[in-house]
Design an enzyme around this catalytic site. Structure first.
Site, mmCIF file in Angstrom:
data_model
loop_
_atom_site.group_PDB
_atom_site.id
_atom_site.type_symbol
_atom_site.label_atom_id
_atom_site.label_comp_id
_atom_site.label_asym_id
_atom_site.label_seq_id
_atom_site.Cartn_x
_atom_site.Cartn_y
_atom_site.Cartn_z
ATOM 1 N N CYS A 12 24.755 37.143 45.934
ATOM 2 C CA CYS A 12 23.769 36.333 46.655
ATOM 3 C C CYS A 12 24.324 36.065 48.047
ATOM 4 C CB CYS A 12 23.487 35.023 45.923
ATOM 5 S SG CYS A 12 22.277 33.986 46.755
ATOM 6 N N HIS B 174 17.754 46.238 44.813
ATOM 7 C CA HIS B 174 16.573 45.898 45.602
ATOM 8 C C HIS B 174 15.648 47.090 45.760
ATOM 9 C CE1 HIS B 174 17.682 41.884 47.260
ATOM 10 N NE2 HIS B 174 18.893 42.312 46.981
ATOM 11 N N GLU C 182 12.433 37.352 44.261
ATOM 12 C CA GLU C 182 13.744 37.528 43.631
ATOM 13 C C GLU C 182 13.614 37.562 42.118
ATOM 14 O OE1 GLU C 182 17.376 35.682 44.896
ATOM 15 O OE2 GLU C 182 16.318 34.650 46.509
ATOM 16 N N CYS D 235 16.090 35.430 51.390
ATOM 17 C CA CYS D 235 16.999 36.141 50.489
ATOM 18 C C CYS D 235 17.980 36.930 51.346
ATOM 19 C CB CYS D 235 16.223 37.072 49.560
ATOM 20 S SG CYS D 235 17.282 38.042 48.459
ATOM 21 N N GLY E 37 18.399 40.484 50.177
ATOM 22 C CA GLY E 37 17.143 41.159 50.465
ATOM 23 C C GLY E 37 17.038 41.545 51.928
#
Length: 262
Positions: free
Chosen positions: A73, A149, A197, A206, A209
């Site tokens: 993250c 992703h 997410e 994100c 992301g």
């Protein structure tokens, strides 16, 4: 048992951080989900547990709001760097390096991966783009930047119902570990982005992301590095060159600290 916690956010992507380096804490999906509950717990997109590490300054474990544990993250990493001063952070997705630069925090994620089994996908197929579609979202780019992703490039981001389409894409059997869903619009030399997410839903921002989207856009020669990626919660500056790790720079905000009975 009372435990201290910190509430932080990166561009509105918010976290509850528990430091278990000196006092171990057993964390499971049920407890993580209860703490993340915005009505009955503290409330957050992700719960972060800090533990000792043999290879870095500390180990960071990440639990989504539904209690599922994930690998990486980016926004949380910036918050942990700001909170603890750690420079090297061990995660399940690889070691992340970070540094406070004035009012912002810059972190260096792992080198992006693109092979089908590195995403991972359930069976061999092209990943740039993936030959699949869901209603008006088609032919995404698949990128793993410590977690998996999909990136869809569209002409008008506001025309896409990402909240409606996200759950079906996230849980498609093609993605055995589920998938984070990014919908992006290139505007000149910048990118607008919304992310659904896995395990958390639509978020204000994100970090991974933004990194995955920037990498996909740079590979497709849609933008050059570095690039500003703007999400509903704010902007990050992402830099990447083939064969190198991807770096991300942006804010990390400490909101409050407190104690909770576990």
């Amino acid at each position: 048992m009372l435990r201290q916690f910190h509430k932080m956010h990166g561009l509105g992507n918010d976290f509850v951080i528990l430091d278990a380096r000196d006092a171990p804490l057993a964390m499971d999906a049920g407890l993580a989900a209860r703490l993340a509950d915005r009505k009955r717990g503290i409330g957050c997109d992700q719960l972060i547990l800090l533990e000792p590490s043999d290879s870095a300054d500390l180990r960071m474990r990440i639990f989504n709001a539904d209690g599922s544990e994930v690998e990486s993250c980016g926004n949380a990493t910036r918050c942990v760097v700001k909170l603890t001063g750690a420079r090297d952070i061990e995660t399940a997705g690889g070691t992340i390096h970070g540094d406070v630069t004035g009012a912002e925090v810059e972190v260096s994620l792992v080198e992006p991966r693109f092979d089908w089994d590195q995403i991972p996908l359930a069976y061999p197929m092209a990943t740039d783009p993936v030959p699949m579609g869901w209603e008006n979202l088609e032919r995404p780019h698949a990128v793993n930047v410590g977690n998996p992703h999909l990136v869809f490039f569209v002409d008008d981001l506001d025309d896409i119902d990402i909240e409606g389409l996200g759950p079906g894409i996230e849980t498609d059997p093609t993605f055995p570990e589920r998938i984070n869903v990014n919908v992006a619009q290139v505007t000149g030399e910048a990118i607008r982005l919304k992310t659904f997410e896995r395990g958390a839903g639509l978020t204000l921002a994100c970090g991974t992301g933004a990194c995955a989207t920037a990498v996909a856009a740079i590979r497709a020669k849609l933008v050059s590095s570095p690039v500003t990626v703007t999400m509903p919660g704010g902007s990050l500056v992402i830099a990447w060159a083939p064969g190198e790790a991807v770096t991300m720079r942006g804010d990390a905000t400490h909101v409050f600290e407190g104690t909770i009975e576990l």
